[in-house]
Design a protein around this motif. Structure first.
Motif, PDB file in Angstrom:
ATOM      1  N   ILE A 216       1.079  -1.041  -0.177  1.00  0.00           N
ATOM      2  CA  ILE A 216      -0.068   0.136  -0.077  1.00  0.00           C
ATOM      3  C   ILE A 216       0.841   1.283   0.068  1.00  0.00           C
ATOM      4  CG2 ILE A 216      -1.546   1.253   1.403  1.00  0.00           C
ATOM      5  CD1 ILE A 216      -2.705  -1.181   2.300  1.00  0.00           C
ATOM      6  N   HIS A 217       0.495   2.337  -0.979  1.00  0.00           N
ATOM      7  CA  HIS A 217       1.548   3.345  -0.952  1.00  0.00           C
ATOM      8  C   HIS A 217       0.887   4.677  -0.832  1.00  0.00           C
ATOM      9  CE1 HIS A 217       5.109   5.227  -2.220  1.00  0.00           C
ATOM     10  NE2 HIS A 217       4.637   5.865  -3.285  1.00  0.00           N
ATOM     11  N   TYR A 218      -0.233   5.051  -1.627  1.00  0.00           N
ATOM     12  CA  TYR A 218      -0.834   6.124  -1.722  1.00  0.00           C
ATOM     13  C   TYR A 218      -2.440   6.058  -1.768  1.00  0.00           C
ATOM     14  CZ  TYR A 218      -1.453  10.993  -3.161  1.00  0.00           C
ATOM     15  OH  TYR A 218      -1.991  12.238  -3.264  1.00  0.00           O
ATOM     16  N   CYS A 219      -3.000   7.165  -1.037  1.00  0.00           N
ATOM     17  CA  CYS A 219      -4.230   7.341  -1.178  1.00  0.00           C
ATOM     18  C   CYS A 219      -4.786   8.236  -2.195  1.00  0.00           C
ATOM     19  CB  CYS A 219      -4.957   7.518   0.197  1.00  0.00           C
ATOM     20  SG  CYS A 219      -4.839   6.336   1.506  1.00  0.00           S
ATOM     21  N   MET A 220      -5.430   7.979  -3.085  1.00  0.00           N
ATOM     22  CA  MET A 220      -5.953   8.955  -4.003  1.00  0.00           C
ATOM     23  C   MET A 220      -6.930   9.928  -3.613  1.00  0.00           C
ATOM     24  SD  MET A 220      -3.975   6.902  -5.995  1.00  0.00           S
ATOM     25  CE  MET A 220      -4.961   5.509  -6.272  1.00  0.00           C
TER      26      MET A 220
END
Ligand SMILES: Cc1cc2nc3c(=O)[nH]c(=O)nc-3n(C[C@H](O)[C@H](O)[C@H](O)COP(=O)(O)OP(=O)(O)OC[C@H]3O[C@@H](n4cnc5c(N)ncnc54)[C@H](O)[C@@H]3O)c2cc1C
Length: 373
Positions: A288-292
């Protein structure tokens, strides 16, 4: 996080040179203070005590890529990802979203969470929930991604969501393999990751094949096929039979079959070199890397409810939703932070002082004017 340190240096300068800003560290904001429908401040905890701060609030508290509890935002919007590790720090629990929602702020795109293909697995701690991220550049310099059988299965230069998607269909563990020329181009990274125990140096392809438990011939064939595709592309860039990414045709069967064939090659070696070629290799996993998604806002960074703008509440950075569509491109988050940090900051100043500085009680000091020029 360190990566955004440069972005707050201006605030530090303002705090050092004027009394217009104060930086409060080791504090956790947990509630907004309302006056009617307007946000007029926030409450925070510091060293066990609760404090209040008054004025407009700009949320810049990041995403929710480490919000793993049973009532977390990930559990609510992406329960399918809860089992994955994350690259995010433990502060990424979506506090802005939760505080905003508590006063009726609307959110957008919370289900769009980016899973990056190259989280680095530490062999002696494979289940660590927080993982280092392998920079995109490792694939850019020519790193090949191999499955458990030593075969390529994707275009290494495809988008993050594409490479991750192909990993789900293939057999782990996955390895990111840099031959000598590729590693030399980015040797600082290779040595850094090796020092951290998330990358390993192999003196030869033979040693790598042995460690992977695959025949050396498989690695030879994999590299030869990749090399052949590169050479054919040099001669006849659009002569291949596979659809290429982002457009045109590809000669590369391994990625071509996925519909996103490889077109660009760097630091390729032919199969005959593999047995004696030194490699830097990392085991990689989707992470998991980034929340748009995040708080919905106007072009000025103002948070909104269904009824319109919430006076006094702004958002910038990863806490804001809707800036990047459903798949952020690498590098664009920091750009977003700079742009919307400035936009929301200016909007909050205007809101505080009124049109034409109507409510300003004292003139802006010269040194501050110089700083914000
Ligand atoms: C490993 C890694 C590498 C990356 N590399 C890149 C890259 O190369 N290029 C790029 O564009 N993007 C990159 N990103 C993404 C980018 O770094 C983030 O999206 C960006 O840092 C988000 O900035 P932000 O200011 O919104 O939030 P953050 O940087 O997450 O900062 C949020 C801050 O708010 C604080 N906070 C949170 N909750 C509270 C609370 N309740 N009270 C008080 N404080 C709170 C946190 O402690 C933290 O200091 C990377 C991300 C990671 C994890």
């Amino acid at each position: 996080m360190t990566i955004t340190y440069a972005l707050i240096q201006m605030l530090e300068k303002v705090a050092e040179k004027t009394d217009r800003a104060r930086i409060i560290t080791k504090a956790e904001v947990f509630k907004l203070i309302l006056n009617g429908k307007a946000v007029v401040g926030c409450e925070y905890r510091k060293a066990g005590a609760v404090h209040k701060e008054f004025g407009p609030v700009i949320f810049a508290s990041g995403g929710f890529g480490a919000d793993f509890g049973s009532d977390s935002l990930l559990a609510q919007y992406r329960p399918d990802l809860l089992h994955l590790p994350t690259t995010n720090g433990e502060h990424c629990t979506g506090d802005a979203i939760k505080m905003g929602e508590a006063i009726g702020a609307t959110t957008t795109d919370l289900e769009w969470v980016q899973v990056h293909p190259t989280g680095l697995v530490k062999p002696d701690d494979p289940d660590a929930k927080v993982k280092f991220l392998a920079a995109e550049a490792l694939r850019g310099v020519g790193g090949l991604v191999l499955d458990a059988n030593g075969k390529r299965f994707a275009n290494e230069l495809g988008r993050r969501d594409y490479v991750t998607g192909e990993m789900w269909k293939s057999k782990p563990p996955f390895r990111l393999c840099l031959n000598k020329a590729a590693a030399d181009e980015i040797i600082w990274h290779a040595k850094h990751y090796t020092g951290r125990g998330v990358m390993k140096f192999y003196e030869s392809g033979a040693a790598l094949a042995k460690d992977m438990g695959v025949p050396l011939q498989t690695l030879v064939d994999t590299h030869q096929a990749h090399y052949d595709a590169a050479k054919k592309t040099e001669k006849d860039p659009d002569g291949g039979k596979w659809p290429a990414y982002p457009s045109g045709k590809s000669w590369d069967e391994a990625s071509g079959k996925t519909g996103s064939g490889k077109k660009f090659y760097h630091n390729v070696i032919d199969g005959s070199k593999v047995a004696t070629e030194p490699f830097y290799v990392a085991i990689i996993t989707p992470v998991i890397h980034y929340c748009m998604g995040g708080l919905e806002c106007t072009v000025l960074g103002e948070c909104i409810t269904k009824a319109g703008v919430i006076p006094g509440l702004y958002v910038a950075g990863e806490a804001a939703g809707g800036i990047h569509g459903n798949n952020r491109l690498g590098g664009n988050s920091l750009l977003d932070c700079v742009v919307f940090g400035r936009v929301s900051g200016k909007a909050a100043v205007k809101y505080t002082f009124g049109a034409g500085d109507k409510f300003r009680l004292c003139p802006t000091p010269l040194e501050l004017k110089e700083l914000v020029k």
